[in-house]
Design a protein around this motif. Structure first.
Motif, PDB file in Angstrom:
ATOM      1  N   UNK A  21      46.833  14.522  38.289  1.00 35.30           N
ATOM      2  CA  UNK A  21      45.998  15.099  39.343  1.00 35.30           C
ATOM      3  C   UNK A  21      45.961  16.613  39.197  1.00 35.30           C
ATOM      4  N   UNK A  22      44.783  17.174  39.396  1.00 35.00           N
ATOM      5  CA  UNK A  22      44.568  18.594  39.124  1.00 35.00           C
ATOM      6  C   UNK A  22      43.836  19.259  40.285  1.00 35.00           C
ATOM      7  N   UNK A  23      44.324  20.447  40.644  1.00 33.89           N
ATOM      8  CA  UNK A  23      43.660  21.326  41.606  1.00 33.89           C
ATOM      9  C   UNK A  23      43.176  22.553  40.849  1.00 33.89           C
ATOM     10  N   UNK A  24      41.941  22.957  41.085  1.00 32.60           N
ATOM     11  CA  UNK A  24      41.350  24.130  40.448  1.00 32.60           C
ATOM     12  C   UNK A  24      41.282  25.257  41.479  1.00 32.60           C
ATOM     13  N   UNK A  25      41.810  26.428  41.119  1.00 32.65           N
ATOM     14  CA  UNK A  25      41.776  27.585  42.015  1.00 32.65           C
ATOM     15  C   UNK A  25      41.151  28.769  41.270  1.00 32.65           C
ATOM     16  N   UNK A  26      39.980  29.177  41.720  1.00 28.78           N
ATOM     17  CA  UNK A  26      39.279  30.324  41.128  1.00 28.78           C
ATOM     18  C   UNK A  26      38.240  30.794  42.129  1.00 28.78           C
ATOM     19  N   UNK A  27      38.101  32.102  42.297  1.00 26.19           N
ATOM     20  CA  UNK A  27      37.121  32.616  43.244  1.00 26.19           C
ATOM     21  C   UNK A  27      35.688  32.509  42.723  1.00 26.19           C
ATOM     22  N   UNK A  87      43.084  36.949  38.687  1.00 25.52           N
ATOM     23  CA  UNK A  87      42.397  38.015  39.430  1.00 25.52           C
ATOM     24  C   UNK A  87      41.517  37.410  40.516  1.00 25.52           C
ATOM     25  N   UNK A  88      42.048  37.371  41.745  1.00 29.97           N
ATOM     26  CA  UNK A  88      41.272  36.898  42.897  1.00 29.97           C
ATOM     27  C   UNK A  88      41.376  37.949  43.996  1.00 29.97           C
TER      28      UNK A  88
END
Length: 128
Positions: free
Chosen positions: A5-11, A58-59
């Motif tokens: 299972x994968x969560x993607x975090x990027x602005x 970088x967010x």
């Protein structure tokens, strides 16, 4: 092997879409969501307990390295950035992988390998 299972975090909406394309089509991977900010990411990690979380360094607001400090004990992290000089700091803070996000579409197979290794708790020291 069980589903990773994968969560993607990027602005960036564009980067999230590219990651969803590359990781979402991989057999054995299941995307549990995506987040554009640290607050949403922390909530999704607590709710879904993803095996791997991809984190943009970088967010705005809370950056990916600070977020890594908060979540690295609850999920394995793969850091994504075009600033490769941040790799060592990422590894020292608990990341298991690092990938140059400017290469997502071109080297998606390498990203998949790094995510698989992270899911197994293996650190990928090579900066891809």
């Amino acid at each position: 092997m069980s589903v990773i299972t994968i969560l993607i975090v990027d602005d960036s909406t564009t980067i999230r879409a590219m990651l969803e394309e590359v990781l979402g089509r991989e057999p054995g991977f299941r995307l549990i969501g995506s987040a554009a900010d640290a607050e949403t990411a922390i909530r999704l990690v607590a709710e879904h307990h993803p095996d791997v979380t991809t984190l943009d360094i970088a967010m705005p607001g809370v950056d990916g390295l600070s977020l890594l400090d908060t979540i690295h004990l609850r999920t394995h992290a793969v850091m994504l950035t075009s600033r490769c000089e941040a790799a060592n700091d990422s590894f020292h803070r608990g990341a298991l992988g690092f990938f140059d996000k400017s290469r997502i579409m071109r080297d998606g197979a390498k990203l998949v390998k790094i995510v698989r290794a992270a899911a197994e708790g293996k650190q990928t020291r090579a900066v891809a």
